[in-house]
Enzyme design. Sequence first.
Site, PDB file in Angstrom:
ATOM      1  N   HIS A   1      -2.160  10.286  -1.694  1.00  0.00           N
ATOM      2  CA  HIS A   1      -2.578   8.882  -2.408  1.00  0.00           C
ATOM      3  C   HIS A   1      -2.138   9.095  -3.902  1.00  0.00           C
ATOM      4  O   HIS A   1      -1.707   8.344  -4.577  1.00  0.00           O
ATOM      5  CB  HIS A   1      -3.684   8.551  -2.135  1.00  0.00           C
ATOM      6  CG  HIS A   1      -3.814   7.554  -0.859  1.00  0.00           C
ATOM      7  ND1 HIS A   1      -3.346   6.114  -1.144  1.00  0.00           N
ATOM      8  CD2 HIS A   1      -3.972   7.668   0.492  1.00  0.00           C
ATOM      9  CE1 HIS A   1      -3.444   5.528   0.401  1.00  0.00           C
ATOM     10  NE2 HIS A   1      -3.673   6.479   0.920  1.00  0.00           N
TER      11      HIS A   1
ATOM     12  N   ASP B   1       1.477 -14.061  12.814  1.00  0.00           N
ATOM     13  CA  ASP B   1       0.450 -14.731  12.082  1.00  0.00           C
ATOM     14  C   ASP B   1      -0.422 -13.428  11.551  1.00  0.00           C
ATOM     15  O   ASP B   1      -1.169 -12.832  12.397  1.00  0.00           O
ATOM     16  CB  ASP B   1      -0.411 -15.734  13.142  1.00  0.00           C
ATOM     17  CG  ASP B   1      -1.487 -16.350  12.199  1.00  0.00           C
ATOM     18  OD1 ASP B   1      -1.863 -16.013  11.019  1.00  0.00           O
ATOM     19  OD2 ASP B   1      -1.880 -17.452  12.834  1.00  0.00           O
TER      20      ASP B   1
ATOM     21  N   LYS C   1      -8.764 -14.910  15.971  1.00  0.00           N
ATOM     22  CA  LYS C   1      -8.885 -14.491  14.491  1.00  0.00           C
ATOM     23  C   LYS C   1     -10.305 -14.214  13.989  1.00  0.00           C
ATOM     24  O   LYS C   1     -10.909 -14.234  12.863  1.00  0.00           O
ATOM     25  CB  LYS C   1      -8.374 -15.486  13.511  1.00  0.00           C
ATOM     26  CG  LYS C   1      -6.877 -15.789  13.734  1.00  0.00           C
ATOM     27  CD  LYS C   1      -6.288 -16.895  13.091  1.00  0.00           C
ATOM     28  CE  LYS C   1      -4.884 -17.297  13.288  1.00  0.00           C
ATOM     29  NZ  LYS C   1      -4.332 -18.421  12.725  1.00  0.00           N
TER      30      LYS C   1
ATOM     31  N   GLU D   1       0.815  -1.184  -0.056  1.00  0.00           N
ATOM     32  CA  GLU D   1       0.135   0.046  -0.137  1.00  0.00           C
ATOM     33  C   GLU D   1       0.733   1.137   0.152  1.00  0.00           C
ATOM     34  O   GLU D   1       1.522   1.742   0.999  1.00  0.00           O
ATOM     35  CB  GLU D   1      -0.975   0.026   1.185  1.00  0.00           C
ATOM     36  CG  GLU D   1      -1.870   1.149   1.258  1.00  0.00           C
ATOM     37  CD  GLU D   1      -2.881   1.253   2.234  1.00  0.00           C
ATOM     38  OE1 GLU D   1      -3.103   0.380   3.236  1.00  0.00           O
ATOM     39  OE2 GLU D   1      -3.381   2.338   2.471  1.00  0.00           O
TER      40      GLU D   1
END
Length: 562
Positions: free
Chosen positions: A544, A446, A370, A238
Amino acid sequence: MEFRRRALSKPHRSLTPAGAFPAKSGSSTRVQASDALPLPIRHTNKLFSVLFMVSMYYLMCRWREKIRTGAPLHTLTLSDIPAIVGFIASLVYLISFFGIAYVQSFVSSHYDEDDFLLSSDQPAPCPLTCSKKSPLAAESLFGDDEEIVSAVVAGKIPSYVLEAKLGDCRRAAGIRREAISRLTGRGMEGLPLDGFDYSSILGQCCEMPVGYVQLPVGIAGPLLLNGKEYFVPMATTEGCLVASTNRGCKAIALSDGAVCVVLKDGMTRAPVVRFATAKRAAELKFFLEDPRNFETLEIVFNRSSRFAKLQGIKCSLAGKNLYMRFSCLTGDAMGMNMVSKGVQNVLDWLQNDFPDMDVISISGNFCSDKKPAAVNWIEGRGKSVVCEAIIKEETVRKVLKTTVPALVELNTLKNLAGSAVAGALGGFNAHASNIVTAIYIATGQDPAQNVESSHCITMMEAVNDNNDLHISVTMPSIEVGTVGGGTQLAAQSACLNLLGVKGANSDSPGANSRLLATIVAGSVLAGELSLMSALAAGQLVKSHMKYNRSSKDISKALPPDS
Ligand code: ADP
């Protein structure tokens, strides 16, 4: 209550009940024929040994008697038949279990399909079956390799046995990749194959590899945190993210740095068990939550690892189903494996006093791993951390290009009120997940745990006579480790090394993983500061466009803090 308190001697690692995870670190479990037996193998061994001795003794006595009486040896009485059947059965059993094992000990270097390791509680970077060499290039599929590819395509060799069969992980990946290309008719040219140590992921990080995905790693920093400087590695695609975090780090450094405190440290796992009645489920809840039982439970739980230290068990009922949320210290490991093994020890032990307890699953989602869940947001999971900084008015103006009142107002309307309107769960921030995920990928965490690890409330307030900005991020569930999982891989381990938190901290187990959690929170603070400033100044779209859509000549792009 129907249970009785049992006195336990000192923890003894070998006491882990059959069926539980192996207690000893580094052990691994292979599938054995004996696994199919209805009784534990030590019982069947005894049974068949006794049967063998008794039937043999009986048949020898009968033989001697027949010779003495002159009766023909082949004539059998009714009682001879079960003795002969018992003798043959026990002979077959003993040859199968001892004879075959004996023969196997000579040929154990040759693995079979069935010889796969089913579980491993310890990093197994390069088992005997996989050398670190990569003798063949990807393209050189000739001779043997061509035959193997054809066999995999035809389904004669399962793709998952290649590493074990070939003893060469790189070659196995190349053959698998070629087979997949032929099966799908699609090439994977863009996916690199060479330049990666496939033996380092075997049995631990990824099965059936065909290559690896490259991700750029950028560095934000120095991040001045608790008086020390850190250069923070972030793996991301990104645009703007690293640059923006870097700008936040600069603002923090110019304002005497950030301060971070670890409030709590404990990984959780919550099995679900079922009883015939809610009353019985409640009895187990009371037992587990009774402080008088804690010491015993702690001894049983802590057998899982010398680093595991049970902290507490929180129970919740849904009718006759009981959810027990175990929380424990796990040293420098993120700790999911460790806590699961401890929980299994306790479940096995509880079965003695609660034989009517039906274990439905080692994870009953009250953990909660998660998935967005209020329990993590309120109770915490992994490391609960708070991080703060006072950004000087001048820095807000010159580096962040905005004002303190604009930031405070935006924070209230966006991160607090806006998130309330959205019904957010732990999402009272601008983009904590961006920073958490980029650091997680770079350091071998993770990445799926970014769900709860990104829970964060960002607070902003004008201080020092309304001149300066007090900013804080409170993050209750940062799940990180510096040993185990992906942290030992070369690239990820290099990123941990850059932060000074690589591997286990031998002086104070857990210190490295806690420090990593503070660095994550400090970086999130930097990210929040920068993005919120960009939004307050209306710069977001502009920057951006500059970084994400610009021409490839980055030298022409101005940094966001210019
Ligand atoms: P996790 O529990 O995070 O899934 P592992 O199962 O790989 O990770 O456990 C970590 C392993 O590393 C354990 O076997 C443990 O004995 C070992 N270890 C070595 N040093 C440490 C340490 N300082 N803290 C935690 N674990 C350690």
